[in-house]
Design a protein around this motif. Structure first.
Motif, mmCIF file in Angstrom:
data_model
loop_
_atom_site.group_PDB
_atom_site.id
_atom_site.type_symbol
_atom_site.label_atom_id
_atom_site.label_comp_id
_atom_site.label_asym_id
_atom_site.label_seq_id
_atom_site.Cartn_x
_atom_site.Cartn_y
_atom_site.Cartn_z
ATOM 1 N N PRO A 190 0.811 -1.226 0.000
ATOM 2 C CA PRO A 190 0.000 0.000 0.000
ATOM 3 C C PRO A 190 0.846 1.278 0.000
ATOM 4 N N ALA A 191 1.966 1.289 0.732
ATOM 5 C CA ALA A 191 2.787 2.509 0.799
ATOM 6 C C ALA A 191 3.517 2.753 -0.519
ATOM 7 N N GLY A 192 4.153 1.720 -1.066
ATOM 8 C CA GLY A 192 4.901 1.884 -2.314
ATOM 9 C C GLY A 192 3.977 2.309 -3.447
ATOM 10 N N GLY A 238 -11.182 -13.835 2.625
ATOM 11 C CA GLY A 238 -12.426 -13.219 3.095
ATOM 12 C C GLY A 238 -12.227 -12.289 4.279
ATOM 13 N N LYS A 239 -10.981 -12.096 4.731
ATOM 14 C CA LYS A 239 -10.748 -11.240 5.912
ATOM 15 C C LYS A 239 -11.292 -9.832 5.675
ATOM 16 N N ARG A 240 -11.842 -9.269 6.739
ATOM 17 C CA ARG A 240 -12.278 -7.876 6.682
ATOM 18 C C ARG A 240 -11.040 -6.985 6.730
ATOM 19 N N VAL A 262 12.029 3.641 0.296
ATOM 20 C CA VAL A 262 11.960 2.242 0.726
ATOM 21 C C VAL A 262 10.635 2.032 1.459
ATOM 22 N N ALA A 263 9.823 1.096 0.937
ATOM 23 C CA ALA A 263 8.482 0.846 1.504
ATOM 24 C C ALA A 263 8.272 -0.658 1.608
ATOM 25 N N ILE A 264 9.185 -1.325 2.333
ATOM 26 C CA ILE A 264 9.129 -2.798 2.338
ATOM 27 C C ILE A 264 8.399 -3.359 3.563
ATOM 28 N N ASP A 307 -5.452 -7.008 16.989
ATOM 29 C CA ASP A 307 -6.512 -7.292 16.014
ATOM 30 C C ASP A 307 -6.275 -8.603 15.264
ATOM 31 N N THR A 308 -5.012 -8.868 14.909
ATOM 32 C CA THR A 308 -4.741 -10.088 14.136
ATOM 33 C C THR A 308 -5.028 -11.337 14.967
ATOM 34 N N ALA A 309 -4.678 -11.309 16.257
ATOM 35 C CA ALA A 309 -4.951 -12.463 17.128
ATOM 36 C C ALA A 309 -6.461 -12.678 17.236
ATOM 37 N N GLY A 333 5.260 4.129 4.719
ATOM 38 C CA GLY A 333 4.434 3.039 5.263
ATOM 39 C C GLY A 333 4.860 2.614 6.653
ATOM 40 N N ASP A 334 4.748 1.310 6.914
ATOM 41 C CA ASP A 334 5.033 0.785 8.253
ATOM 42 C C ASP A 334 6.437 1.150 8.733
ATOM 43 N N LEU A 335 7.360 1.362 7.792
ATOM 44 C CA LEU A 335 8.742 1.662 8.206
ATOM 45 C C LEU A 335 8.866 3.043 8.835
ATOM 46 N N GLY A 394 -2.624 4.601 6.967
ATOM 47 C CA GLY A 394 -1.383 5.291 7.306
ATOM 48 C C GLY A 394 -0.376 5.171 6.161
ATOM 49 N N ALA A 395 -0.319 3.984 5.559
ATOM 50 C CA ALA A 395 0.609 3.758 4.438
ATOM 51 C C ALA A 395 0.201 4.614 3.237
ATOM 52 N N PHE A 396 -1.121 4.671 2.948
ATOM 53 C CA PHE A 396 -1.598 5.530 1.849
ATOM 54 C C PHE A 396 -1.179 6.984 2.101
HETATM 55 C C1 LIG Z 1 -2.660 -10.412 9.492
HETATM 56 C C2 LIG Z 1 -2.664 -8.932 9.333
HETATM 57 C C3 LIG Z 1 -3.864 -8.240 9.322
HETATM 58 C C4 LIG Z 1 -3.894 -6.847 9.127
HETATM 59 N N1 LIG Z 1 -5.098 -6.207 9.043
HETATM 60 C C5 LIG Z 1 -5.128 -4.864 8.782
HETATM 61 C C6 LIG Z 1 -6.350 -4.157 8.637
HETATM 62 O O1 LIG Z 1 -7.450 -4.730 8.705
HETATM 63 N N2 LIG Z 1 -6.316 -2.810 8.391
HETATM 64 C C7 LIG Z 1 -5.128 -2.129 8.292
HETATM 65 O O2 LIG Z 1 -5.153 -0.899 8.072
HETATM 66 N N3 LIG Z 1 -3.945 -2.762 8.439
HETATM 67 C C8 LIG Z 1 -3.914 -4.114 8.659
HETATM 68 N N4 LIG Z 1 -2.708 -4.754 8.793
HETATM 69 C C9 LIG Z 1 -1.472 -3.938 8.698
HETATM 70 C C10 LIG Z 1 -1.185 -3.611 7.234
HETATM 71 O O3 LIG Z 1 -1.118 -4.818 6.490
HETATM 72 C C11 LIG Z 1 0.121 -2.843 7.113
HETATM 73 O O4 LIG Z 1 0.111 -1.715 7.975
HETATM 74 C C12 LIG Z 1 0.327 -2.367 5.653
HETATM 75 O O5 LIG Z 1 0.295 -3.478 4.770
HETATM 76 C C13 LIG Z 1 1.655 -1.609 5.528
HETATM 77 O O6 LIG Z 1 1.893 -1.308 4.178
HETATM 78 P P1 LIG Z 1 3.402 -1.160 3.640
HETATM 79 O O7 LIG Z 1 3.251 -0.854 2.189
HETATM 80 O O8 LIG Z 1 4.178 -0.277 4.516
HETATM 81 O O9 LIG Z 1 4.056 -2.620 3.808
HETATM 82 P P2 LIG Z 1 3.609 -4.024 3.249
HETATM 83 O O10 LIG Z 1 2.152 -4.083 3.012
HETATM 84 O O11 LIG Z 1 4.197 -5.034 4.156
HETATM 85 O O12 LIG Z 1 4.280 -4.109 1.801
HETATM 86 C C14 LIG Z 1 5.653 -4.287 1.621
HETATM 87 C C15 LIG Z 1 5.917 -4.775 0.202
HETATM 88 O O13 LIG Z 1 7.324 -4.758 -0.031
HETATM 89 C C16 LIG Z 1 7.738 -5.966 -0.644
HETATM 90 N N5 LIG Z 1 9.144 -6.168 -0.307
HETATM 91 C C17 LIG Z 1 9.666 -6.570 0.878
HETATM 92 N N6 LIG Z 1 11.017 -6.614 0.806
HETATM 93 C C18 LIG Z 1 11.346 -6.222 -0.443
HETATM 94 C C19 LIG Z 1 12.603 -6.053 -1.120
HETATM 95 N N7 LIG Z 1 13.760 -6.253 -0.523
HETATM 96 N N8 LIG Z 1 12.567 -5.659 -2.420
HETATM 97 C C20 LIG Z 1 11.389 -5.413 -3.072
HETATM 98 N N9 LIG Z 1 10.188 -5.575 -2.469
HETATM 99 C C21 LIG Z 1 10.169 -5.945 -1.163
HETATM 100 C C22 LIG Z 1 6.778 -6.997 -0.076
HETATM 101 O O14 LIG Z 1 6.719 -8.157 -0.915
HETATM 102 C C23 LIG Z 1 5.461 -6.218 -0.034
HETATM 103 O O15 LIG Z 1 4.726 -6.324 -1.229
HETATM 104 C C24 LIG Z 1 -2.665 -6.135 8.994
HETATM 105 C C25 LIG Z 1 -1.449 -6.831 9.034
HETATM 106 C C26 LIG Z 1 -1.438 -8.209 9.203
HETATM 107 C C27 LIG Z 1 -0.116 -8.936 9.216
#
Ligand SMILES: Cc1cc2nc3c(=O)[nH]c(=O)nc-3n(C[C@H](O)[C@H](O)[C@H](O)COP(=O)(O)OP(=O)(O)OC[C@H]3O[C@@H](n4cnc5c(N)ncnc54)[C@H](O)[C@@H]3O)c2cc1C
Length: 322
Positions: A13-15, A50-52, A126-128, A170-172, A289-291, A300-302
Protein backbone atom coordinates in the motif's frame (compact mmCIF):
# COMPACT_ATOMS: atom_id res chain seq x y z
CA UNK A 1 21.35 0.33 -15.97
CA UNK A 2 17.89 1.93 -16.11
CA UNK A 3 17.26 5.48 -15.00
CA UNK A 4 14.30 6.70 -12.95
CA UNK A 5 13.47 9.93 -11.14
CA UNK A 6 12.18 7.99 -8.13
CA UNK A 7 12.86 4.31 -7.42
CA UNK A 8 10.32 2.82 -5.00
CA UNK A 9 11.21 -0.37 -3.16
CA UNK A 10 8.14 -2.52 -2.38
CA UNK A 11 4.70 -2.57 -4.01
CA UNK A 12 2.60 -2.68 -0.86
CA UNK A 13 0.00 0.00 0.00
CA UNK A 14 2.79 2.51 0.80
CA UNK A 15 4.90 1.88 -2.31
CA UNK A 16 1.82 2.06 -4.53
CA UNK A 17 0.68 5.29 -2.84
CA UNK A 18 4.14 6.86 -3.37
CA UNK A 19 4.04 5.91 -7.06
CA UNK A 20 0.48 7.30 -7.46
CA UNK A 21 1.25 10.61 -5.72
CA UNK A 22 4.48 11.00 -7.73
CA UNK A 23 2.65 10.28 -10.98
CA UNK A 24 -0.07 12.82 -10.15
CA UNK A 25 2.64 15.41 -9.43
CA UNK A 26 4.12 14.80 -12.88
CA UNK A 27 7.23 12.87 -11.85
CA UNK A 28 8.37 10.37 -14.52
CA UNK A 29 9.71 7.78 -14.79
CA UNK A 30 8.89 6.21 -11.42
CA UNK A 31 9.88 2.56 -11.12
CA UNK A 32 8.51 0.29 -8.38
CA UNK A 33 10.55 -2.81 -7.53
CA UNK A 34 8.67 -5.69 -5.92
CA UNK A 35 10.19 -8.91 -4.69
CA UNK A 36 7.10 -11.07 -5.23
CA UNK A 37 5.04 -11.86 -8.32
CA UNK A 38 2.10 -9.69 -7.22
CA UNK A 39 1.52 -6.39 -5.41
CA UNK A 40 0.52 -6.12 -1.73
CA UNK A 41 2.22 -9.34 -0.71
CA UNK A 42 1.40 -8.81 2.98
CA UNK A 43 -2.32 -8.67 2.18
CA UNK A 44 -2.10 -11.56 -0.30
CA UNK A 45 -0.17 -13.89 1.99
CA UNK A 46 -0.93 -12.90 5.58
CA UNK A 47 -4.61 -11.91 5.39
CA UNK A 48 -6.83 -15.00 5.39
CA UNK A 49 -9.40 -15.47 2.64
CA UNK A 50 -12.43 -13.22 3.09
CA UNK A 51 -10.75 -11.24 5.91
CA UNK A 52 -12.28 -7.88 6.68
CA UNK A 53 -9.81 -5.10 5.87
CA UNK A 54 -10.50 -2.21 8.25
CA UNK A 55 -9.37 1.39 7.81
CA UNK A 56 -9.36 1.63 11.63
CA UNK A 57 -6.54 -0.61 12.71
CA UNK A 58 -4.99 -0.97 16.19
CA UNK A 59 -7.70 1.45 17.34
CA UNK A 60 -6.21 4.27 15.24
CA UNK A 61 -8.55 6.15 12.88
CA UNK A 62 -6.61 7.83 10.09
CA UNK A 63 -8.33 10.35 7.81
CA UNK A 64 -7.19 10.17 4.17
CA UNK A 65 -5.03 13.06 2.94
CA UNK A 66 -3.95 11.79 -0.47
CA UNK A 67 -5.37 10.14 -3.58
CA UNK A 68 -5.86 6.68 -2.05
CA UNK A 69 -8.45 5.67 0.48
CA UNK A 70 -10.82 2.79 1.24
CA UNK A 71 -13.75 1.78 3.41
CA UNK A 72 -14.12 -1.53 5.22
CA UNK A 73 -14.12 -4.30 2.61
CA UNK A 74 -12.93 -7.87 2.17
CA UNK A 75 -9.34 -8.82 1.39
CA UNK A 76 -10.42 -9.77 -2.15
CA UNK A 77 -12.21 -6.43 -2.73
CA UNK A 78 -9.19 -4.56 -1.40
CA UNK A 79 -6.81 -6.42 -3.73
CA UNK A 80 -9.12 -5.75 -6.69
CA UNK A 81 -9.12 -2.06 -5.69
CA UNK A 82 -5.31 -2.02 -5.75
CA UNK A 83 -5.25 -3.71 -9.17
CA UNK A 84 -7.57 -0.96 -10.48
CA UNK A 85 -5.30 1.73 -8.99
CA UNK A 86 -2.23 0.22 -10.68
CA UNK A 87 -4.07 0.14 -13.99
CA UNK A 88 -5.68 3.58 -13.71
CA UNK A 89 -2.38 5.32 -12.92
CA UNK A 90 -0.33 3.10 -15.26
CA UNK A 91 2.21 2.24 -12.55
CA UNK A 92 5.46 0.64 -13.68
CA UNK A 93 5.92 -2.25 -11.22
CA UNK A 94 8.77 -4.68 -11.83
CA UNK A 95 7.77 -7.94 -10.16
CA UNK A 96 10.22 -10.63 -9.01
CA UNK A 97 12.82 -7.95 -8.32
CA UNK A 98 13.85 -8.18 -4.69
CA UNK A 99 16.05 -5.22 -3.88
CA UNK A 100 19.30 -6.43 -2.39
CA UNK A 101 21.37 -3.27 -2.37
CA UNK A 102 20.77 0.46 -2.39
CA UNK A 103 24.10 2.20 -2.89
CA UNK A 104 24.25 5.96 -2.36
CA UNK A 105 26.67 7.76 -4.71
CA UNK A 106 27.46 11.31 -5.81
CA UNK A 107 25.13 11.13 -8.84
CA UNK A 108 22.26 9.45 -7.00
CA UNK A 109 21.45 5.93 -5.85
CA UNK A 110 22.14 2.61 -7.54
CA UNK A 111 19.39 0.11 -6.70
CA UNK A 112 20.31 -3.50 -7.38
CA UNK A 113 17.79 -6.36 -7.46
CA UNK A 114 18.07 -10.15 -7.32
CA UNK A 115 16.13 -10.18 -10.59
CA UNK A 116 19.17 -8.74 -12.38
CA UNK A 117 17.86 -5.17 -12.66
CA UNK A 118 19.85 -2.05 -11.78
CA UNK A 119 18.08 1.28 -11.47
CA UNK A 120 19.78 4.63 -10.99
CA UNK A 121 17.70 7.35 -9.33
CA UNK A 122 18.32 10.62 -7.48
CA UNK A 123 15.61 9.72 -4.94
CA UNK A 124 14.74 6.32 -3.44
CA UNK A 125 11.74 5.47 -1.26
CA UNK A 126 11.96 2.24 0.73
CA UNK A 127 8.48 0.85 1.50
CA UNK A 128 9.13 -2.80 2.34
CA UNK A 129 7.01 -2.93 5.51
CA UNK A 130 7.69 -4.98 8.62
CA UNK A 131 5.90 -8.23 7.92
CA UNK A 132 8.69 -9.97 6.02
CA UNK A 133 9.97 -10.81 9.48
CA UNK A 134 7.24 -11.78 11.98
CA UNK A 135 8.00 -11.33 15.68
CA UNK A 136 8.83 -14.72 17.22
CA UNK A 137 8.73 -15.71 20.88
CA UNK A 138 11.94 -15.58 22.93
CA UNK A 139 11.96 -19.37 23.56
CA UNK A 140 12.92 -21.88 20.85
CA UNK A 141 10.38 -23.69 18.66
CA UNK A 142 11.32 -27.41 18.81
CA UNK A 143 12.13 -28.69 15.33
CA UNK A 144 9.77 -31.70 15.72
CA UNK A 145 6.74 -29.35 15.82
CA UNK A 146 7.94 -26.55 13.51
CA UNK A 147 5.28 -27.35 10.91
CA UNK A 148 2.56 -27.08 13.60
CA UNK A 149 3.63 -23.64 14.79
CA UNK A 150 2.44 -20.81 12.54
CA UNK A 151 3.17 -17.12 12.10
CA UNK A 152 0.59 -16.67 9.32
CA UNK A 153 -2.48 -18.50 8.07
CA UNK A 154 -1.59 -21.57 5.97
CA UNK A 155 -3.13 -21.81 2.47
CA UNK A 156 -5.37 -24.63 3.72
CA UNK A 157 -6.59 -23.52 7.17
CA UNK A 158 -6.89 -26.37 9.73
CA UNK A 159 -10.22 -28.04 10.49
CA UNK A 160 -11.35 -30.10 13.48
CA UNK A 161 -8.21 -29.35 15.50
CA UNK A 162 -7.38 -28.04 18.96
CA UNK A 163 -5.66 -24.71 18.46
CA UNK A 164 -3.93 -22.11 20.60
CA UNK A 165 -3.76 -18.54 19.26
CA UNK A 166 -1.22 -16.29 21.01
CA UNK A 167 -1.48 -12.48 21.02
CA UNK A 168 -3.77 -9.62 22.03
CA UNK A 169 -4.09 -7.45 18.94
CA UNK A 170 -6.51 -7.29 16.01
CA UNK A 171 -4.74 -10.09 14.14
CA UNK A 172 -4.95 -12.46 17.13
CA UNK A 173 -8.67 -11.70 17.56
CA UNK A 174 -9.40 -12.15 13.85
CA UNK A 175 -7.39 -15.38 13.70
CA UNK A 176 -9.21 -16.83 16.72
CA UNK A 177 -12.66 -15.85 15.37
CA UNK A 178 -11.81 -17.16 11.89
CA UNK A 179 -10.52 -20.54 13.13
CA UNK A 180 -13.20 -21.15 15.76
CA UNK A 181 -15.83 -21.91 13.10
CA UNK A 182 -14.25 -25.31 12.49
CA UNK A 183 -11.79 -25.80 15.36
CA UNK A 184 -11.57 -25.84 19.15
CA UNK A 185 -9.77 -22.53 19.80
CA UNK A 186 -8.13 -21.01 22.87
CA UNK A 187 -6.68 -17.50 22.84
CA UNK A 188 -3.74 -16.84 25.16
CA UNK A 189 -2.87 -13.24 26.02
CA UNK A 190 -0.49 -12.01 28.70
CA UNK A 191 -2.75 -9.20 29.96
CA UNK A 192 -6.00 -9.31 31.92
CA UNK A 193 -7.98 -7.52 29.22
CA UNK A 194 -7.66 -6.40 25.63
CA UNK A 195 -6.85 -2.74 25.12
CA UNK A 196 -5.94 -2.31 21.47
CA UNK A 197 -8.69 -4.15 19.55
CA UNK A 198 -10.82 -2.19 17.11
CA UNK A 199 -14.52 -2.12 17.95
CA UNK A 200 -15.58 -4.78 15.43
CA UNK A 201 -12.92 -7.26 16.50
CA UNK A 202 -13.65 -6.63 20.19
CA UNK A 203 -17.34 -7.29 19.52
CA UNK A 204 -16.74 -10.41 17.42
CA UNK A 205 -14.32 -11.87 19.94
CA UNK A 206 -16.71 -11.13 22.77
CA UNK A 207 -19.46 -13.00 20.95
CA UNK A 208 -17.19 -15.98 20.18
CA UNK A 209 -16.11 -16.09 23.83
CA UNK A 210 -19.68 -15.76 25.19
CA UNK A 211 -20.97 -18.55 22.94
CA UNK A 212 -18.06 -20.78 23.98
CA UNK A 213 -16.47 -20.89 20.52
CA UNK A 214 -13.23 -19.33 21.79
CA UNK A 215 -11.84 -19.92 25.28
CA UNK A 216 -9.92 -16.96 26.65
CA UNK A 217 -6.84 -17.80 28.69
CA UNK A 218 -5.87 -14.45 30.24
CA UNK A 219 -3.66 -13.39 31.70
CA UNK A 220 -1.37 -16.21 30.60
CA UNK A 221 2.29 -16.35 29.74
CA UNK A 222 3.99 -19.10 27.83
CA UNK A 223 7.38 -20.31 29.07
CA UNK A 224 8.16 -22.68 26.26
CA UNK A 225 7.03 -25.42 23.88
CA UNK A 226 7.93 -29.08 23.58
CA UNK A 227 6.85 -31.95 21.34
CA UNK A 228 4.09 -34.28 22.54
CA UNK A 229 4.20 -36.91 19.81
CA UNK A 230 3.60 -34.81 16.73
CA UNK A 231 1.50 -32.30 18.72
CA UNK A 232 2.66 -29.18 20.56
CA UNK A 233 2.86 -29.14 24.35
CA UNK A 234 2.62 -25.59 25.69
CA UNK A 235 4.18 -24.83 29.09
CA UNK A 236 2.53 -21.89 30.87
CA UNK A 237 4.33 -19.99 33.59
CA UNK A 238 1.68 -20.90 36.20
CA UNK A 239 3.14 -24.42 35.97
CA UNK A 240 0.34 -25.88 33.82
CA UNK A 241 0.84 -27.68 30.48
CA UNK A 242 -1.63 -28.16 27.65
CA UNK A 243 -1.23 -30.00 24.35
CA UNK A 244 -2.56 -28.51 21.09
CA UNK A 245 -2.59 -29.65 17.47
CA UNK A 246 -1.31 -26.24 16.38
CA UNK A 247 -0.16 -22.92 17.79
CA UNK A 248 -0.63 -19.62 15.93
CA UNK A 249 1.52 -16.67 17.01
CA UNK A 250 0.08 -13.25 16.13
CA UNK A 251 2.75 -10.97 17.58
CA UNK A 252 3.23 -8.48 14.74
CA UNK A 253 6.22 -7.73 12.54
CA UNK A 254 9.66 -6.24 13.03
CA UNK A 255 11.69 -3.57 11.24
CA UNK A 256 14.18 -4.99 8.71
CA UNK A 257 17.07 -3.36 10.58
CA UNK A 258 19.93 -5.23 8.88
CA UNK A 259 18.67 -4.23 5.42
CA UNK A 260 18.30 -0.56 6.36
CA UNK A 261 21.58 -0.38 8.28
CA UNK A 262 23.25 -2.00 5.26
CA UNK A 263 22.26 1.11 3.27
CA UNK A 264 23.55 3.33 6.07
CA UNK A 265 20.22 4.36 7.66
CA UNK A 266 20.69 5.58 11.25
CA UNK A 267 18.54 4.11 14.02
CA UNK A 268 17.22 5.47 17.28
CA UNK A 269 16.92 2.27 19.31
CA UNK A 270 14.89 -0.10 17.17
CA UNK A 271 13.33 2.55 14.96
CA UNK A 272 14.93 4.09 11.88
CA UNK A 273 15.46 7.84 12.25
CA UNK A 274 13.28 9.82 9.84
CA UNK A 275 12.12 13.43 9.78
CA UNK A 276 8.53 14.63 9.26
CA UNK A 277 8.71 13.89 5.50
CA UNK A 278 10.10 10.37 5.99
CA UNK A 279 13.63 11.33 4.91
CA UNK A 280 16.44 9.42 6.59
CA UNK A 281 19.91 10.64 7.53
CA UNK A 282 20.92 9.86 3.91
CA UNK A 283 19.79 12.82 1.72
CA UNK A 284 17.32 11.61 -0.92
CA UNK A 285 16.54 8.30 0.82
CA UNK A 286 13.01 8.21 2.23
CA UNK A 287 11.00 5.57 4.12
CA UNK A 288 7.23 5.12 3.72
CA UNK A 289 4.43 3.04 5.26
CA UNK A 290 5.03 0.78 8.25
CA UNK A 291 8.74 1.66 8.21
CA UNK A 292 8.12 5.34 8.97
CA UNK A 293 5.03 5.03 11.18
CA UNK A 294 4.88 4.24 14.84
CA UNK A 295 1.47 2.57 14.45
CA UNK A 296 1.31 1.30 10.89
CA UNK A 297 -1.92 0.66 8.96
CA UNK A 298 -3.09 0.66 5.37
CA UNK A 299 -4.59 4.17 5.60
CA UNK A 300 -1.38 5.29 7.31
CA UNK A 301 0.61 3.76 4.44
CA UNK A 302 -1.60 5.53 1.85
CA UNK A 303 -1.13 8.86 3.63
CA UNK A 304 2.61 8.32 3.95
CA UNK A 305 2.78 8.25 0.14
CA UNK A 306 1.39 11.79 0.01
CA UNK A 307 3.64 13.03 2.86
CA UNK A 308 6.78 11.55 1.31
CA UNK A 309 6.07 12.85 -2.21
CA UNK A 310 5.28 16.35 -0.86
CA UNK A 311 8.64 16.21 0.96
CA UNK A 312 10.46 15.05 -2.17
CA UNK A 313 8.92 17.87 -4.23
CA UNK A 314 9.80 20.47 -1.58
CA UNK A 315 13.42 19.31 -1.33
CA UNK A 316 14.38 17.70 -4.67
CA UNK A 317 12.00 19.34 -7.17
CA UNK A 318 14.75 20.10 -9.70
CA UNK A 319 16.02 16.52 -9.57
CA UNK A 320 12.66 14.75 -9.97
CA UNK A 321 10.80 17.19 -12.24
CA UNK A 322 13.74 18.45 -14.30
C1 LIG B 1 -2.66 -10.41 9.49
C2 LIG B 1 -2.66 -8.93 9.33
C3 LIG B 1 -3.86 -8.24 9.32
C4 LIG B 1 -3.89 -6.85 9.13
N1 LIG B 1 -5.10 -6.21 9.04
C5 LIG B 1 -5.13 -4.86 8.78
C6 LIG B 1 -6.35 -4.16 8.64
O1 LIG B 1 -7.45 -4.73 8.71
N2 LIG B 1 -6.32 -2.81 8.39
C7 LIG B 1 -5.13 -2.13 8.29
O2 LIG B 1 -5.15 -0.90 8.07
N3 LIG B 1 -3.94 -2.76 8.44
C8 LIG B 1 -3.91 -4.11 8.66
N4 LIG B 1 -2.71 -4.75 8.79
C9 LIG B 1 -1.47 -3.94 8.70
C10 LIG B 1 -1.19 -3.61 7.23
O3 LIG B 1 -1.12 -4.82 6.49
C11 LIG B 1 0.12 -2.84 7.11
O4 LIG B 1 0.11 -1.72 7.97
C12 LIG B 1 0.33 -2.37 5.65
O5 LIG B 1 0.29 -3.48 4.77
C13 LIG B 1 1.66 -1.61 5.53
O6 LIG B 1 1.89 -1.31 4.18
P1 LIG B 1 3.40 -1.16 3.64
O7 LIG B 1 3.25 -0.85 2.19
O8 LIG B 1 4.18 -0.28 4.52
O9 LIG B 1 4.06 -2.62 3.81
P2 LIG B 1 3.61 -4.02 3.25
O10 LIG B 1 2.15 -4.08 3.01
O11 LIG B 1 4.20 -5.03 4.16
O12 LIG B 1 4.28 -4.11 1.80
C14 LIG B 1 5.65 -4.29 1.62
C15 LIG B 1 5.92 -4.78 0.20
O13 LIG B 1 7.32 -4.76 -0.03
C16 LIG B 1 7.74 -5.97 -0.64
N5 LIG B 1 9.14 -6.17 -0.31
C17 LIG B 1 9.67 -6.57 0.88
N6 LIG B 1 11.02 -6.61 0.81
C18 LIG B 1 11.35 -6.22 -0.44
C19 LIG B 1 12.60 -6.05 -1.12
N7 LIG B 1 13.76 -6.25 -0.52
N8 LIG B 1 12.57 -5.66 -2.42
C20 LIG B 1 11.39 -5.41 -3.07
N9 LIG B 1 10.19 -5.57 -2.47
C21 LIG B 1 10.17 -5.95 -1.16
C22 LIG B 1 6.78 -7.00 -0.08
O14 LIG B 1 6.72 -8.16 -0.92
C23 LIG B 1 5.46 -6.22 -0.03
O15 LIG B 1 4.73 -6.32 -1.23
C24 LIG B 1 -2.67 -6.14 8.99
C25 LIG B 1 -1.45 -6.83 9.03
C26 LIG B 1 -1.44 -8.21 9.20
C27 LIG B 1 -0.12 -8.94 9.22
Amino acid sequence: MEKAKIAVVGAGPAGIAVAVEAKVAGVAPVVVLEKKGEDCDTVVNLFHEGKRVDPVYRKVKVEPIGRLSFDTETREEFLARMDRVIEEYGLDIRYWNEVQKVVPGPGGFRVVTGGGLEVEAPVVVVAIGIFGKPVKPGYPIPKEVKDRVHFSMPKAPPEGEKILVVGGGDTAAETACFLCGTNDVTLSYRREKFFRLNETNACNLDECACTGKVSLKMPSNIQGLSADGDRVKVHFDDGSDETYDRVFYCLGGSTPQAFLEGIGVAFDGRRPKVDEAGETNIPGLFLAGDLMLEKGSIMGAFNSGKIVVDGILARYRDKVLG
